[in-house]
Design a protein around this motif. Structure first.
Motif, PDB file in Angstrom:
ATOM      1  N   THR A  68       0.828  -1.197   0.000  1.00 34.67           N
ATOM      2  CA  THR A  68       0.000   0.000   0.000  1.00 34.67           C
ATOM      3  C   THR A  68       0.863   1.248   0.000  1.00 34.67           C
ATOM      4  OG1 THR A  68      -1.702  -1.178   1.238  1.00 34.67           O
ATOM      5  CG2 THR A  68      -1.832   1.223   1.212  1.00 34.67           C
ATOM      6  N   LYS A  69       0.475   2.210  -0.815  1.00 31.00           N
ATOM      7  CA  LYS A  69       1.123   3.521  -0.785  1.00 31.00           C
ATOM      8  C   LYS A  69       0.317   4.433   0.123  1.00 31.00           C
ATOM      9  CE  LYS A  69       3.385   3.717  -5.317  1.00 31.00           C
ATOM     10  NZ  LYS A  69       3.503   4.505  -6.553  1.00 31.00           N
ATOM     11  N   PHE A  70       1.013   5.137   0.987  1.00 28.97           N
ATOM     12  CA  PHE A  70       0.350   6.037   1.922  1.00 28.97           C
ATOM     13  C   PHE A  70       0.506   7.483   1.464  1.00 28.97           C
ATOM     14  CE2 PHE A  70       1.261   2.315   4.539  1.00 28.97           C
ATOM     15  CZ  PHE A  70       0.053   2.130   5.175  1.00 28.97           C
ATOM     16  N   PRO A  71      -0.522   8.301   1.659  1.00 26.62           N
ATOM     17  CA  PRO A  71      -0.412   9.715   1.294  1.00 26.62           C
ATOM     18  C   PRO A  71       0.344  10.526   2.341  1.00 26.62           C
ATOM     19  CG  PRO A  71      -2.605   9.264   2.145  1.00 26.62           C
ATOM     20  CD  PRO A  71      -1.888   7.937   2.100  1.00 26.62           C
ATOM     21  N   ILE A  72       1.202  11.408   1.883  1.00 24.27           N
ATOM     22  CA  ILE A  72       1.868  12.387   2.745  1.00 24.27           C
ATOM     23  C   ILE A  72       1.224  13.736   2.459  1.00 24.27           C
ATOM     24  CG2 ILE A  72       4.036  13.544   3.298  1.00 24.27           C
ATOM     25  CD1 ILE A  72       5.495  11.011   2.366  1.00 24.27           C
ATOM     26  N   SER A  73       0.704  14.385   3.478  1.00 25.43           N
ATOM     27  CA  SER A  73      -0.018  15.642   3.296  1.00 25.43           C
ATOM     28  C   SER A  73       0.940  16.825   3.257  1.00 25.43           C
ATOM     29  CB  SER A  73      -1.038  15.836   4.419  1.00 25.43           C
ATOM     30  OG  SER A  73      -2.013  14.807   4.404  1.00 25.43           O
ATOM     31  N   TYR A  74       0.817  17.627   2.211  1.00 27.22           N
ATOM     32  CA  TYR A  74       1.604  18.849   2.104  1.00 27.22           C
ATOM     33  C   TYR A  74       0.721  20.017   2.525  1.00 27.22           C
ATOM     34  CZ  TYR A  74       4.284  22.673   0.017  1.00 27.22           C
ATOM     35  OH  TYR A  74       4.984  23.839  -0.181  1.00 27.22           O
ATOM     36  N   ILE A 110       2.701   5.703   9.834  1.00 27.04           N
ATOM     37  CA  ILE A 110       3.839   6.045  10.692  1.00 27.04           C
ATOM     38  C   ILE A 110       4.546   4.783  11.179  1.00 27.04           C
ATOM     39  CG2 ILE A 110       4.478   7.077  12.910  1.00 27.04           C
ATOM     40  CD1 ILE A 110       2.194   9.111  12.416  1.00 27.04           C
ATOM     41  N   LYS A 111       3.767   3.794  11.614  1.00 23.41           N
ATOM     42  CA  LYS A 111       4.343   2.521  12.086  1.00 23.41           C
ATOM     43  C   LYS A 111       5.070   1.807  10.950  1.00 23.41           C
ATOM     44  CE  LYS A 111       1.587  -0.140  14.357  1.00 23.41           C
ATOM     45  NZ  LYS A 111       0.322  -0.837  14.720  1.00 23.41           N
ATOM     46  N   TYR A 112       4.443   1.767   9.786  1.00 21.29           N
ATOM     47  CA  TYR A 112       5.015   1.059   8.640  1.00 21.29           C
ATOM     48  C   TYR A 112       6.322   1.712   8.183  1.00 21.29           C
ATOM     49  CZ  TYR A 112       5.359  -0.836   3.887  1.00 21.29           C
ATOM     50  OH  TYR A 112       5.790  -1.434   2.729  1.00 21.29           O
ATOM     51  N   PHE A 113       6.330   3.027   8.080  1.00 17.76           N
ATOM     52  CA  PHE A 113       7.536   3.729   7.644  1.00 17.76           C
ATOM     53  C   PHE A 113       8.664   3.567   8.665  1.00 17.76           C
ATOM     54  CE2 PHE A 113       4.784   6.972   5.134  1.00 17.76           C
ATOM     55  CZ  PHE A 113       4.640   6.041   4.117  1.00 17.76           C
ATOM     56  N   ARG A 114       8.330   3.558   9.927  1.00 11.64           N
ATOM     57  CA  ARG A 114       9.354   3.437  10.970  1.00 11.64           C
ATOM     58  C   ARG A 114       9.965   2.029  10.970  1.00 11.64           C
ATOM     59  NH1 ARG A 114       9.459   6.816  15.828  1.00 11.64           N
ATOM     60  NH2 ARG A 114      11.128   6.099  17.193  1.00 11.64           N
ATOM     61  N   GLU A 115       9.121   1.019  10.834  1.00 13.06           N
ATOM     62  CA  GLU A 115       9.604  -0.359  10.901  1.00 13.06           C
ATOM     63  C   GLU A 115      10.354  -0.774   9.638  1.00 13.06           C
ATOM     64  OE1 GLU A 115       6.082  -2.590  11.620  1.00 13.06           O
ATOM     65  OE2 GLU A 115       5.842  -1.849  13.686  1.00 13.06           O
ATOM     66  N   TYR A 153      12.818  10.100   0.021  1.00 10.65           N
ATOM     67  CA  TYR A 153      13.210   8.689   0.125  1.00 10.65           C
ATOM     68  C   TYR A 153      11.992   7.765   0.046  1.00 10.65           C
ATOM     69  CZ  TYR A 153      15.409   4.475   2.035  1.00 10.65           C
ATOM     70  OH  TYR A 153      15.866   3.193   2.214  1.00 10.65           O
ATOM     71  N   LEU A 154      10.914   8.123   0.741  1.00 11.22           N
ATOM     72  CA  LEU A 154       9.710   7.295   0.738  1.00 11.22           C
ATOM     73  C   LEU A 154       9.060   7.249  -0.640  1.00 11.22           C
ATOM     74  CD1 LEU A 154       8.161   8.379   4.159  1.00 11.22           C
ATOM     75  CD2 LEU A 154       9.099   6.120   3.589  1.00 11.22           C
TER      76      LEU A 154
END
Length: 276
Positions: free
Chosen positions: A4-10, A23-28, A63-64
């Protein structure tokens, strides 16, 4: 594996995450820490125990997105489009839900206040008027403290990704050392408090003390001697090493044109012997 791709809000020049799962997925998986920046409406000046949203550095965002784990959305535009697409019935349902939550908050607060008054009455043996626990529909309800759902999970993922915006502008020398360290298992936080680009941890920052003060350079950049001395002394003084790195360019022997270069990233740590 999570594809899954997650949205980053600008939002107003900042890159934010509102989804705890992201947040959990990106950290792990990607060793992305970010900085919690959310405060409570009742305590707008708090600076510890912060919560969502999580603010990301430009290098973390780049990077993400580069690794296919996220995409960037203009949060204001997306939510405005979504709100404009709602029917009158949808908007009324949202307003009614917020009204209901406000009334529940108000009555809960009054109940707690009455409990305190009852305890005081027992001590002073004197009657104190209690707050009414009935809602007066003729009086307006304060919606200030009612949370608004800002999560984009309710919006269709394909629609969000289709309206994604471009990557942030980054400084290549900073990004390359960030990427190099993250890909080697390090976790990075902003290094402003130590006068460097990043602070590097050998594992999750909740479990490990940071090991390096990090600065990225271009390979041919000249580093003043006083900066080398100061960086080494500062790093050693705070029980860290100063880490610098740059992208080395070596001509490929099989081809000499500018488009055929073997690039290798090199890093060096500097410590002040006998100091600290």
């Amino acid at each position: 594996m999570n594809d899954t791709k997650f949205p980053i809000s600008y939002i107003h020049g900042k890159y934010l995450l509102f989804d705890i799962e992201a947040i959990k997925y990106f950290r792990e998986k990607y060793h992305i820490l970010g900085i919690l920046s959310g405060t409570l409406p009742q305590l707008p000046q708090q600076n510890i125990f912060l919560g969502l949203p999580l603010q990301l550095m430009k290098e973390e965002v780049y990077y993400l997105v580069k690794n296919g784990a996220a995409f960037i959305i203009n949060d204001g535009n997306v939510h405005e489009e979504h709100f404009n697409s709602l029917t009158d019935n949808d908007r009324k349902a949202i307003a009614d839900e917020r009204q209901k939550m406000a009334i529940e908050q108000m009555l809960t607060a009054r109940t707690k206040e009455n409990e305190k008054k009852i305890q005081i009455m027992k001590k002073i043996n004197k009657e104190i008027p209690l707050d009414t626990l009935e809602y007066d529909s003729t009086k307006p309800v304060n919606l200030t403290m009612v949370p608004v759902d800002t999560n984009t999970k309710g919006l269709k993922s394909d629609h969000l990704e289709a309206s994604s915006i471009g990557l942030p502008e980054i400084e290549r020398s900073r990004y390359l050392i960030f990427e190099s360290l993250v890909m080697n298992g390090f976790f990075l936080n902003p290094g402003l408090r130590f006068g460097c680009d990043f602070v590097a941890y050998p594992g999750d920052a909740l479990r490990f003390h940071s090991h390096f003060l990090v600065n990225g350079y271009n390979w041919n950049d000249e580093i003043p001697l006083l900066l080398l001395i100061g960086g080494g002394r500062l790093g050693t003084g705070v029980k860290k090493a100063w880490l610098i790195g740059g992208e080395q360019e070596q001509c490929n022997s099989a081809a000499s044109d500018d488009n055929n270069l073997d690039r290798k990233y090199r890093q060096y740590s500097i410590e002040w012997s006998g100091f600290g």
